[in-house]
Design a protein around this motif. Structure first.
Motif, PDB file in Angstrom:
ATOM      1  N   ASP A   6      -6.047 -32.665 -72.823  1.00 17.23           N
ATOM      2  CA  ASP A   6      -5.049 -33.506 -73.485  1.00 17.23           C
ATOM      3  C   ASP A   6      -4.885 -33.123 -74.949  1.00 17.23           C
ATOM      4  N   TYR A   7      -5.432 -31.958 -75.345  1.00 18.18           N
ATOM      5  CA  TYR A   7      -5.382 -31.577 -76.755  1.00 18.18           C
ATOM      6  C   TYR A   7      -4.683 -30.246 -77.024  1.00 18.18           C
ATOM      7  N   SER A   8      -4.252 -29.527 -75.991  1.00 13.51           N
ATOM      8  CA  SER A   8      -3.591 -28.243 -76.226  1.00 13.51           C
ATOM      9  C   SER A   8      -2.668 -27.905 -75.068  1.00 13.51           C
ATOM     10  N   ASP A   9      -1.544 -27.273 -75.396  1.00  9.51           N
ATOM     11  CA  ASP A   9      -0.665 -26.767 -74.339  1.00  9.51           C
ATOM     12  C   ASP A   9      -0.989 -25.316 -74.007  1.00  9.51           C
ATOM     13  N   GLY A  10      -2.008 -24.767 -74.660  1.00 10.40           N
ATOM     14  CA  GLY A  10      -2.469 -23.415 -74.376  1.00 10.40           C
ATOM     15  C   GLY A  10      -1.914 -22.346 -75.289  1.00 10.40           C
ATOM     16  N   THR A  11      -0.804 -22.599 -75.972  1.00 18.73           N
ATOM     17  CA  THR A  11      -0.209 -21.552 -76.811  1.00 18.73           C
ATOM     18  C   THR A  11      -1.118 -21.196 -77.981  1.00 18.73           C
ATOM     19  N   ASP A  12      -1.773 -22.197 -78.565  1.00 18.87           N
ATOM     20  CA  ASP A  12      -2.717 -21.911 -79.656  1.00 18.87           C
ATOM     21  C   ASP A  12      -3.944 -21.167 -79.152  1.00 18.87           C
ATOM     22  N   ILE A  13      -4.331 -21.418 -77.919  1.00 17.09           N
ATOM     23  CA  ILE A  13      -5.490 -20.754 -77.335  1.00 17.09           C
ATOM     24  C   ILE A  13      -5.172 -19.276 -77.086  1.00 17.09           C
ATOM     25  N   ILE A  14      -3.969 -19.000 -76.605  1.00 16.32           N
ATOM     26  CA  ILE A  14      -3.542 -17.611 -76.405  1.00 16.32           C
ATOM     27  C   ILE A  14      -3.524 -16.879 -77.747  1.00 16.32           C
ATOM     28  N   ALA A  15      -3.008 -17.545 -78.773  1.00 20.17           N
ATOM     29  CA  ALA A  15      -2.983 -16.926 -80.109  1.00 20.17           C
ATOM     30  C   ALA A  15      -4.399 -16.649 -80.603  1.00 20.17           C
ATOM     31  N   LEU A  16      -5.333 -17.556 -80.329  1.00 17.20           N
ATOM     32  CA  LEU A  16      -6.724 -17.344 -80.738  1.00 17.20           C
ATOM     33  C   LEU A  16      -7.322 -16.142 -80.008  1.00 17.20           C
ATOM     34  N   VAL A  17      -7.093 -16.034 -78.705  1.00 17.17           N
ATOM     35  CA  VAL A  17      -7.614 -14.891 -77.940  1.00 17.17           C
ATOM     36  C   VAL A  17      -7.089 -13.585 -78.533  1.00 17.17           C
ATOM     37  N   GLU A  18      -5.796 -13.549 -78.848  1.00 12.45           N
ATOM     38  CA  GLU A  18      -5.210 -12.335 -79.430  1.00 12.45           C
ATOM     39  C   GLU A  18      -5.804 -12.034 -80.799  1.00 12.45           C
ATOM     40  N   GLU A  19      -6.034 -13.082 -81.603  1.00  8.13           N
ATOM     41  CA  GLU A  19      -6.669 -12.878 -82.912  1.00  8.13           C
ATOM     42  C   GLU A  19      -8.070 -12.303 -82.762  1.00  8.13           C
ATOM     43  N   ILE A  20      -8.831 -12.873 -81.833  1.00  6.96           N
ATOM     44  CA  ILE A  20     -10.198 -12.381 -81.615  1.00  6.96           C
ATOM     45  C   ILE A  20     -10.160 -10.927 -81.185  1.00  6.96           C
ATOM     46  N   ARG A  21      -9.286 -10.590 -80.237  1.00 11.44           N
ATOM     47  CA  ARG A  21      -9.207  -9.201 -79.746  1.00 11.44           C
ATOM     48  C   ARG A  21      -8.862  -8.224 -80.868  1.00 11.44           C
ATOM     49  N   ASP A  22      -8.097  -8.677 -81.845  1.00 10.50           N
ATOM     50  CA  ASP A  22      -7.678  -7.807 -82.951  1.00 10.50           C
ATOM     51  C   ASP A  22      -8.655  -7.811 -84.125  1.00 10.50           C
ATOM     52  N   SER A  23      -9.769  -8.518 -83.993  1.00  9.48           N
ATOM     53  CA  SER A  23     -10.674  -8.673 -85.127  1.00  9.48           C
ATOM     54  C   SER A  23     -11.937  -7.824 -84.986  1.00  9.48           C
ATOM     55  N   GLU A  24     -12.687  -7.760 -86.071  1.00 10.23           N
ATOM     56  CA  GLU A  24     -13.978  -7.071 -86.074  1.00 10.23           C
ATOM     57  C   GLU A  24     -15.028  -7.838 -85.270  1.00 10.23           C
ATOM     58  N   PHE A  25     -14.719  -9.074 -84.866  1.00  9.79           N
ATOM     59  CA  PHE A  25     -15.665  -9.930 -84.163  1.00  9.79           C
ATOM     60  C   PHE A  25     -15.611  -9.761 -82.642  1.00  9.79           C
ATOM     61  N   TYR A  26     -14.578  -9.079 -82.156  1.00  6.15           N
ATOM     62  CA  TYR A  26     -14.367  -8.890 -80.715  1.00  6.15           C
ATOM     63  C   TYR A  26     -15.442  -7.985 -80.115  1.00  6.15           C
ATOM     64  N   ILE A  27     -15.933  -8.378 -78.957  1.00  8.45           N
ATOM     65  CA  ILE A  27     -16.916  -7.590 -78.196  1.00  8.45           C
ATOM     66  C   ILE A  27     -16.298  -7.356 -76.812  1.00  8.45           C
ATOM     67  N   PRO A  28     -15.620  -6.234 -76.585  1.00  9.75           N
ATOM     68  CA  PRO A  28     -14.904  -6.022 -75.319  1.00  9.75           C
ATOM     69  C   PRO A  28     -15.769  -6.229 -74.076  1.00  9.75           C
ATOM     70  N   GLU A  29     -17.018  -5.806 -74.129  1.00 12.47           N
ATOM     71  CA  GLU A  29     -17.874  -5.935 -72.946  1.00 12.47           C
ATOM     72  C   GLU A  29     -18.366  -7.361 -72.705  1.00 12.47           C
ATOM     73  N   LEU A  30     -18.030  -8.300 -73.603  1.00  5.63           N
ATOM     74  CA  LEU A  30     -18.386  -9.702 -73.417  1.00  5.63           C
ATOM     75  C   LEU A  30     -17.142 -10.589 -73.279  1.00  5.63           C
ATOM     76  N   SER A  31     -16.066 -10.004 -72.794  1.00  8.41           N
ATOM     77  CA  SER A  31     -14.841 -10.743 -72.494  1.00  8.41           C
ATOM     78  C   SER A  31     -14.563 -10.562 -71.008  1.00  8.41           C
TER      79      SER A  31
END
Length: 190
Positions: free
Chosen positions: A31-56
């Motif tokens: 009841d707190y998100s329609d998912g669009t912000d979550i998709i944006a967060l996933v994309e931000e993480i993937r584009d960041s130095e914090f992303y770990i491809p083998e842990l996604s």
């Protein structure tokens, strides 16, 4: 839990299905998100130095993607205001987001995903995991309120319900001597 469930690292070809999954999961399951912000967060993480491809990861049931979750490096901040270091300065990971397809909720998929993912985090040598969410669910897979580990929330759901910010040690006393604040200032969409 279904024996036909396969959990594997995500691949680029999965991205479109992951977007659809996240939208349905959050629109129909929260009841707190329609998912669009979550998709944006996933994309931000993937584009960041914090992303770990083998842990996604994605979870597939009979060839259909029914779950997605990822762990990313997460440096704690020494203050509530922020000022944490970069990805090289962290010994813990953040679990976020976690999505299960709306048609497959309450079938043990989320628990199975997390149990396998936690084992992979341990294999990578991280000392702990943070997560923000429904404490009733996450306590069942071993998470405890973060303040028990000297890790404190600064914003979001935990301000209203401190039990929603949780941590897990990857081995006995692994978070001893590690502490700070959860500050999401490295992400616009967090």
């Amino acid at each position: 839990m279904n024996k036909n469930l396969t959990i594997r690292p995500e691949e680029h070809k999965d991205y479109k299905d992951i977007v659809s999954l996240i939208l349905r999961s959050f629109r129909e399951g929260t009841d707190y998100s329609d998912g669009t912000d979550i998709i944006a967060l996933v994309e931000e993480i993937r584009d960041s130095e914090f992303y770990i491809p083998e842990l996604s990861f994605v979870a597939e049931l009979d060839g259909i993607i029914v779950g997605h979750f990822l762990f990313s490096k997460f440096p704690l901040s020494p203050t509530k205001e922020g000022g944490h270091g970069g990805a090289a300065d962290t010994e813990i990971v953040m679990l976020a987001p976690v999505s299960v397809h709306a048609d497959y909720l309450r079938r043990g998929i989320g628990s199975a995903m997390l149990k396998m993912g936690i084992e992979r985090v341990k294999e990578h040598g991280f000392k702990g995991i943070t997560v923000e969410g429904n404490f009733r669910f996450y306590n069942n897979v071993g998470f405890r309120t973060s303040s028990e580990f000297n890790v404190f929330p600064t914003c979001g759901i935990p301000m209203n319900e401190p039990r929603c910010m949780m941590c897990m040690e990857t081995y006995e006393s692994s978070l001893e001597g590690i502490g700070g604040y959860i500050v999401y200032d490295m992400y616009y969409n967090a």
